[in-house]
Write an enzyme that holds these catalytic residues in place. Sequence first.
Site, short mmCIF file in Angstrom:
data_model
loop_
_atom_site.label_atom_id
_atom_site.label_comp_id
_atom_site.label_asym_id
_atom_site.label_seq_id
_atom_site.Cartn_x
_atom_site.Cartn_y
_atom_site.Cartn_z
N GLY A 125 -9.62 2.24 -1.71
CA GLY A 125 -8.77 1.05 -1.72
C GLY A 125 -7.59 1.21 -2.65
N SER A 126 -7.21 0.11 -3.29
CA SER A 126 -5.93 0.07 -4.03
C SER A 126 -5.87 0.96 -5.26
CB SER A 126 -5.60 -1.37 -4.41
OG SER A 126 -5.34 -2.14 -3.26
N THR A 127 -7.01 1.39 -5.81
CA THR A 127 -6.95 2.34 -6.93
C THR A 127 -6.26 3.63 -6.50
OG1 THR A 127 -9.22 2.97 -6.38
CG2 THR A 127 -8.92 1.48 -8.26
N LYS B 109 -3.64 3.82 -4.78
CA LYS B 109 -2.18 3.65 -4.80
C LYS B 109 -1.55 4.43 -5.95
CE LYS B 109 -2.36 -0.81 -2.44
NZ LYS B 109 -2.33 -2.28 -2.57
#
Length: 586
Positions: free
Chosen positions: A305-307, A309
Amino acid sequence: MSSNKTHHREKIAILFFLLFLAMTGLMGRLIFLMIFRSEHYGAMALDLHERERTIKAARGNIIDANGMVIATNRTVCTISVIHNQIRKADEVVAVLSRELGLQEDEVRKKVEKYSSREIIKTNVDKALGDQIRSYHLEGVKVDEDYKRYYPYDTLASTVLGFTGGDNQGIIGLEVKYEQYLKGLNGKILTMSDAAGIEIENAAEDRIEPVAGQDLYISLDVNIQRYCEQAAYQVMEKKGAKRVSIIVMNPQNGEIMAMVNAPEFNLNDPFTLTMDAGVPASDKEKQDLLNKMWRNPCINDTYEPGSTFKIVTAAAGLEAGAVKLDDNFSCPGFRVVEDRKIRCHKVGGHGSETFLQGMMNSCNPVLIDVGQRLGVDNYYKYFEQFGLKGKTGIDLPGEASTIMHKKEDMGLVELATVSFGQSFQITPMQLITTASAIINGGNRVTPHFGVKSVSTDGSSVNTFTYPVKEGILSPQTSETMRYILEQVVAEGSGKRAQVNGYRVGGKTATSEKLPRSLKKYISSFIGFAPADNPQVIALITIDEPQGIYYGGTIAAPVIADIFKNILPYLGIQPTEEKTVSAFRIYG
């Protein structure tokens, strides 16, 4: 008549000649065996009369970063019988069955079995072994042995691992460093007569065992215990299936803590925990045990997920595809080919810079960065950052990244990968890559092993691990530290703030497959101090109930851990205020 006598004499002469040849051959064979093969048959005779018992070597201790012993040995006994030396079989059966709590029939079968040695029971408490020895039962042998003992029971169970009945490592560090820990067994040699009865007052030869080397590791018991406490608290509070926490030094890869709650009891590793379930068969029990022993930090993959990014941002900055003040627009979604990919904020973030997009954890912004890079360039950085391989951690069973093949990666796949979906990595891979991005661009090898030392201190093996330098420039690394500090200072990671310390990090809330189940993994990766990272930590909360956003439930756990371990590690707070979120840096 005369011819018959002559004929008989010839037969007798031939018979004598044949007997002479046979005797000569036998004498020759006897001389050959006595002179030229005497050593061989002498050794065979010796083997026939020798009785050999093994003296187990003490396994090396495992010692934490503070010198605390976290895996050691307890003296136990092995009770065995030698059939030919037993004179009072009934008494032997009665005593052993009573003292060892065994069925008489079971003991009698072994006592009456014709063999050189039959083991009755292993891992017998030393006090009980001494009591059995005090009966002076002929034919009963009580040999001291070692059993692995873990003073902290469940502490770091999936990391340390445990040993089997033969005292050999089965999982974790116990099996990874087997060659250093196991030592060399010794022997006791005694003589027996032709009936197999031990000769009294005969000389006893001993080959003394060589103890295994002590293993010194980077794991810190105090940090591990605190992280375990934090993991169990959030697991109970959120009704989560599992919680994992990794704490590491991003500069050299030394792991200070690795938690996989619920842990299991290392002193009783074959008993299922209450969370493991009830087996219906032996095979199902073994499957449940294997599942209980797994280390999700390295054995299991998940969509980060967003980690993730962090990786897309670093690649975009390094390639010059984006700058901090580049402007983007987020209407709440991005259309890529025939797919409408939504942002977590349904109404969108509106106009924002790249820095603000990272602070807001905006999917469309990261999708745009990925599209600017293109498949070839993105894949190049994916490999350059080391994400295609394994981390090389010194634990067995590390899983590999599950990623699209380059030729199968279209614009839609590129878009989803850019914000951490449609592929899978291990938590260990994520924290290792993030460490390289914030430490100046050097990919370190995560590890526990520091050195092994012999019991007398004469031999020391200091372990070294590969470092891949320059996976991205120091300038990009500095910019990424700044971005991630702003995420915590004024963005989605606000709940990770620690008073007096500059903290950087990134939140994530990833939906598990299949999406229809609506189950999530909440996570947060954080580091401190933001300007010179000495500690990096990652928490993953599997299937939390109720509120499941990483910024809400995962970030505060890391903040609480940092609040306690940063002063413990001697990292002093700073009075300097966090710089403005709108400063253009790099």
